[in-house]
Motif scaffolding. Structure first.
Motif, PDB file in Angstrom:
ATOM      1  N   VAL A 205       0.837  -1.195   0.000  1.00 31.98           N
ATOM      2  CA  VAL A 205       0.000   0.000   0.000  1.00 31.98           C
ATOM      3  C   VAL A 205       0.877   1.252   0.000  1.00 31.98           C
ATOM      4  CG1 VAL A 205      -1.590   1.326   1.442  1.00 31.98           C
ATOM      5  CG2 VAL A 205      -1.990  -1.124   1.057  1.00 31.98           C
TER       6      VAL A 205
ATOM      7  N   CYS B  88      -7.086   8.895   4.443  1.00 31.36           N
ATOM      8  CA  CYS B  88      -7.956   7.876   3.857  1.00 31.36           C
ATOM      9  C   CYS B  88      -8.254   6.747   4.850  1.00 31.36           C
ATOM     10  CB  CYS B  88      -7.340   7.318   2.583  1.00 31.36           C
ATOM     11  SG  CYS B  88      -7.201   8.577   1.297  1.00 31.36           S
TER      12      CYS B  88
ATOM     13  N   ILE C 159      -6.258   4.513   6.235  1.00 29.55           N
ATOM     14  CA  ILE C 159      -5.642   3.211   5.952  1.00 29.55           C
ATOM     15  C   ILE C 159      -4.186   3.151   6.422  1.00 29.55           C
ATOM     16  CG2 ILE C 159      -7.122   2.426   4.055  1.00 29.55           C
ATOM     17  CD1 ILE C 159      -5.126   3.730   2.128  1.00 29.55           C
TER      18      ILE C 159
ATOM     19  N   LEU D 173      -2.800  -0.193   7.095  1.00 29.83           N
ATOM     20  CA  LEU D 173      -2.614  -1.121   5.968  1.00 29.83           C
ATOM     21  C   LEU D 173      -1.313  -0.866   5.214  1.00 29.83           C
ATOM     22  CD1 LEU D 173      -6.195  -1.091   4.357  1.00 29.83           C
ATOM     23  CD2 LEU D 173      -5.275  -2.696   6.036  1.00 29.83           C
TER      24      LEU D 173
ATOM     25  N   LEU E 198      -6.186  -6.928  -0.325  1.00 30.46           N
ATOM     26  CA  LEU E 198      -7.187  -5.979   0.168  1.00 30.46           C
ATOM     27  C   LEU E 198      -8.553  -6.165  -0.490  1.00 30.46           C
ATOM     28  CD1 LEU E 198      -5.109  -2.659   0.134  1.00 30.46           C
ATOM     29  CD2 LEU E 198      -5.303  -4.344   1.955  1.00 30.46           C
ATOM     30  N   SER E 199      -9.605  -5.629   0.167  1.00 27.28           N
ATOM     31  CA  SER E 199     -10.949  -5.636  -0.407  1.00 27.28           C
ATOM     32  C   SER E 199     -11.093  -4.471  -1.395  1.00 27.28           C
ATOM     33  CB  SER E 199     -11.977  -5.470   0.706  1.00 27.28           C
ATOM     34  OG  SER E 199     -11.937  -4.138   1.201  1.00 27.28           O
TER      35      SER E 199
ATOM     36  N   GLN F  31     -11.128  -1.055   0.305  1.00 29.97           N
ATOM     37  CA  GLN F  31      -9.780  -0.695   0.767  1.00 29.97           C
ATOM     38  C   GLN F  31      -8.900  -0.276  -0.408  1.00 29.97           C
ATOM     39  OE1 GLN F  31      -8.996  -4.419   2.751  1.00 29.97           O
ATOM     40  NE2 GLN F  31      -9.158  -3.476   4.778  1.00 29.97           N
ATOM     41  N   ARG F  32      -9.061  -1.004  -1.531  1.00 27.92           N
ATOM     42  CA  ARG F  32      -8.258  -0.659  -2.715  1.00 27.92           C
ATOM     43  C   ARG F  32      -8.554   0.749  -3.198  1.00 27.92           C
ATOM     44  NH1 ARG F  32      -7.463  -6.205  -6.147  1.00 27.92           N
ATOM     45  NH2 ARG F  32      -7.192  -7.378  -4.259  1.00 27.92           N
TER      46      ARG F  32
ATOM     47  N   ARG G 193      -9.593   3.192  -1.469  1.00 29.85           N
ATOM     48  CA  ARG G 193      -8.968   4.123  -0.523  1.00 29.85           C
ATOM     49  C   ARG G 193      -7.482   4.300  -0.845  1.00 29.85           C
ATOM     50  NH1 ARG G 193     -11.695   5.223   4.451  1.00 29.85           N
ATOM     51  NH2 ARG G 193     -13.796   4.363   4.315  1.00 29.85           N
ATOM     52  N   VAL G 194      -6.824   3.205  -1.208  1.00 29.88           N
ATOM     53  CA  VAL G 194      -5.403   3.298  -1.584  1.00 29.88           C
ATOM     54  C   VAL G 194      -5.261   4.172  -2.831  1.00 29.88           C
ATOM     55  CG1 VAL G 194      -3.343   2.021  -2.274  1.00 29.88           C
ATOM     56  CG2 VAL G 194      -4.918   1.015  -0.602  1.00 29.88           C
TER      57      VAL G 194
ATOM     58  N   ARG H  47     -20.498   0.959   0.602  1.00 28.05           N
ATOM     59  CA  ARG H  47     -19.095   1.286   0.386  1.00 28.05           C
ATOM     60  C   ARG H  47     -18.982   2.479  -0.565  1.00 28.05           C
ATOM     61  NH1 ARG H  47     -18.276  -0.593   4.140  1.00 28.05           N
ATOM     62  NH2 ARG H  47     -18.902  -2.701   3.646  1.00 28.05           N
TER      63      ARG H  47
END
Ligand SMILES: Nc1ncnc2c1ncn2[C@@H]1O[C@H](COP(=O)(O)OP(=O)(O)O)[C@@H](O)[C@H]1O
Ligand SMILES: [Mg+2]
Lengths: 260, 252
Positions: free
Chosen positions: A99, A136, A138, A141, A149-150, A153-154, A156-157, A183
């Motif tokens: 990440v 974000c 995270i 992470l 990642l879900s 989460q992705r 957010r990255v 989401r």
């Protein structure tokens, strides 16, 4: 600079396509605003955003991004590419990297070329990346590989990578259409929130009217490569919105022009 | 229907003709054919028991084979990096990658043992012709694998880095290479294993390694020693295969 995006009479066709993907599009986005491009699949949203990102050439018309004209014959400089951030529907992350590495990739356009190739961030690059992770939500992470990642989460990255660029304009192409509704709202809240806090302009596309209405101040309706309305959220018209999703361009063209 | 039956008859005639032609022109005497079985048995008998005193030669030959495989593989990697890029659809134009791919297919079509013989003729006996032959022969496959690894990379992350202002080399380093690295590692190890296995026999044509001893002992009628070396080669091939299976499990 008070205008983030200014387009005048812009047309574009993909090589070999029989009809243009964008036809005589004009649009003005003031700096700091959050604007949604609304339209069905094939309306030209992705094309318009990619063009503003400097990834499409050989178009006609005039376009300025962040106060400077963009050139239809040459790709933009590294600096200008770094100034506008892009968020992709499919996240477009390097899956096997961590990440933090992905977020630092957002700094590459801000580094001198040799340092960018070596991928050696300065303390200030790391600070910007850490702040983006934090914004974000995270930070925990940072050392995980993206492929673990879900979807939420992705994305957010991907937003953190974009923020690490320190862009003044954020172009987001269907940033939430790969996510479930809860989401999706969460991610758009985050995106418009962090952009607002940094004074960045957001132009995002969506095919979902309710999301556009909730997260944008202005809504631009697209259909068949044209802009068919451009209104503040309060003035969004149900019929005009429904028209964006009706089949058969030729019949409704007349009606849609009347709406604009 | 009729044309199909005709095709069958034609094929049958062709096969029968080829077999008859081979028999008729190979000068096979019936008596010699009859005695071939016992002779082979007697020959194998002379290989037993294998002579264990050649352990030194086996170790020396195997070490040389290993060196040939390592240096030959290194040569193949060095040649395959530029050729792999030139054979990639996503890096260069068709004017370039089409002829490069044809060249690689041609290289793959030349048998290793033939390349080794030619190299022995060109540079003399010893490990050098073996190394050159392995490097040349392996490049035909490895450069093709590298090109496929480059072309198999997801383009979106590359576009994302371009959009962020990263230059071409930074994109290669941070978006393309991380995706390629595991594929390149797997393919290189796979090719090294083939190189090691194939280099075991290179000595038979004088291109160095353990195969040289098999050839020497057979020519000097020391069949018990040849048997020991042959057994050693078989053991090594099985060992390489076992390591390969284990590695594959790691990459799966
Ligand atoms: N790479 C491409 N080559 C040719 N035509 C394309 C390409 N990408 C999109 N198009 C066409 O351009 C039009 C607009 O597509 P797009 O901008 O992707 O719409 P949207 O993002 O609103 O779904 C569509 O008719 C689509 O088929
Ligand atoms: Mg799209």
């Amino acid at each position: 600079m008070t205008t983030a995006v200014e387009i005048d009479d812009l047309s574009f066709a993909y090589p070999g396509a029989d009809r243009p993907a964008l036809e005589r599009v004009s649009l003005m986005v003031p700096a700091g605003e959050s604007v949604a491009l609304l339209g069905a699949s094939g309306a030209g949203k992705t094309t318009l955003l990619a063009l503003l990102d400097g990834r499409l050439l050989a178009w006609r018309g005039r376009a300025s991004v962040l106060g400077a004209p963009i050139d239809p014959d040459h790709p933009p400089s590294r600096d200008r590419r770094a100034d506008s951030g892009f968020i992709f529907q499919e996240f477009a992350l390097v899956e096997r990297s961590t990440v933090l590495r992905n977020v630092l990739n957002g700094r590459l356009g801000r580094m001198p070329p040799l340092r960018a190739v070596l991928g050696a961030p300065t303390p200030s690059d790391l600070e910007v990346a850490r702040a983006a992770l934090d914004d974000c939500g995270i930070s925990d992470l940072a050392d995980r590989r993206v492929d673990s990642l879900s979807g939420g989460q992705r994305q957010r990255v991907a937003i953190a990578r974009c923020l690490a660029q320190e862009p003044r304009l954020i172009l987001a192409d269907e940033p939430v259409s790969n996510l479930d509704p809860a989401r999706a709202a969460e991610i758009l809240t985050l995106l418009t929130g962090v952009a607002g806090a940094r004074g960045a302009t957001v132009l995002f596309s969506s095919h979902q009217p309710d999301l556009a209405r909730r997260f944008a101040q202005r809504i631009v309706g697209m259909r068949g490569g044209r802009i068919v309305f451009d209104v503040p959220v309060a003035e969004l018209n149900e019929d005009a919105t429904a028209d964006l999703y009706r089949d058969g361009v030729s019949v409704s063209d007349v009606g849609l022009r009347a709406v604009t | 229907m009729r044309s199909r039956r005709f095709g069958g008859i034609a094929a049958g005639t062709l096969v029968a003709g080829a077999v008859l032609w081979s028999f008729a022109t190979s000068d096979l005497e019936v008596s010699r054919m009859m005695s071939a079985g016992p002779r082979v048995a007697e020959f194998l008998g002379r290989m037993f028991p294998p002579d264990p005193t050649v352990m030194d030669e086996i170790v020396k030959g195997s070490a040389e084979t290993l060196r040939i495989a390592i240096l030959g593989s290194l040569g193949a990697v060095i040649l395959s990096v530029p050729l792999g890029i030139l054979a990639s659809e996503t890096m260069v134009s068709p004017v370039l990658y089409r002829p490069v791919r044809t060249l690689l297919a041609f290289i793959r079509a030349v048998p290793l043992i033939l390349v080794a013989m030619l190299m022995v003729g060109a540079v003399g006996l010893g490990p050098l012709p073996g190394i050159i032959a392995i490097a040349f022969h392996a490049t035909g496959m490895l450069a093709k694998f590298y090109a496929e690894a480059i072309d198999g990379v997801a383009r979106r992350p590359v576009a994302a880095l371009e959009s962020a202002g990263a230059g071409p080399l930074a994109r290669l380093r941070h978006a393309i290479w991380p995706q390629m690295a595991p594929v390149v590692a797997r393919d290189t190890i796979f090719r090294f294993e083939l190189n090691l296995r194939e280099s075991l026999i290179l000595g038979i044509v004088g291109a160095g390694g353990i195969g040289f001893y098999i050839q020497t002992y057979v020519r000097s009628f020391q069949y018990d020693k040849a048997a020991s070396v042959t057994l050693a080669v078989i053991v090594m091939v099985v060992a390489i295969e076992a390591i390969n299976v284990a590695l594959r499990r790691r990459f799966a």
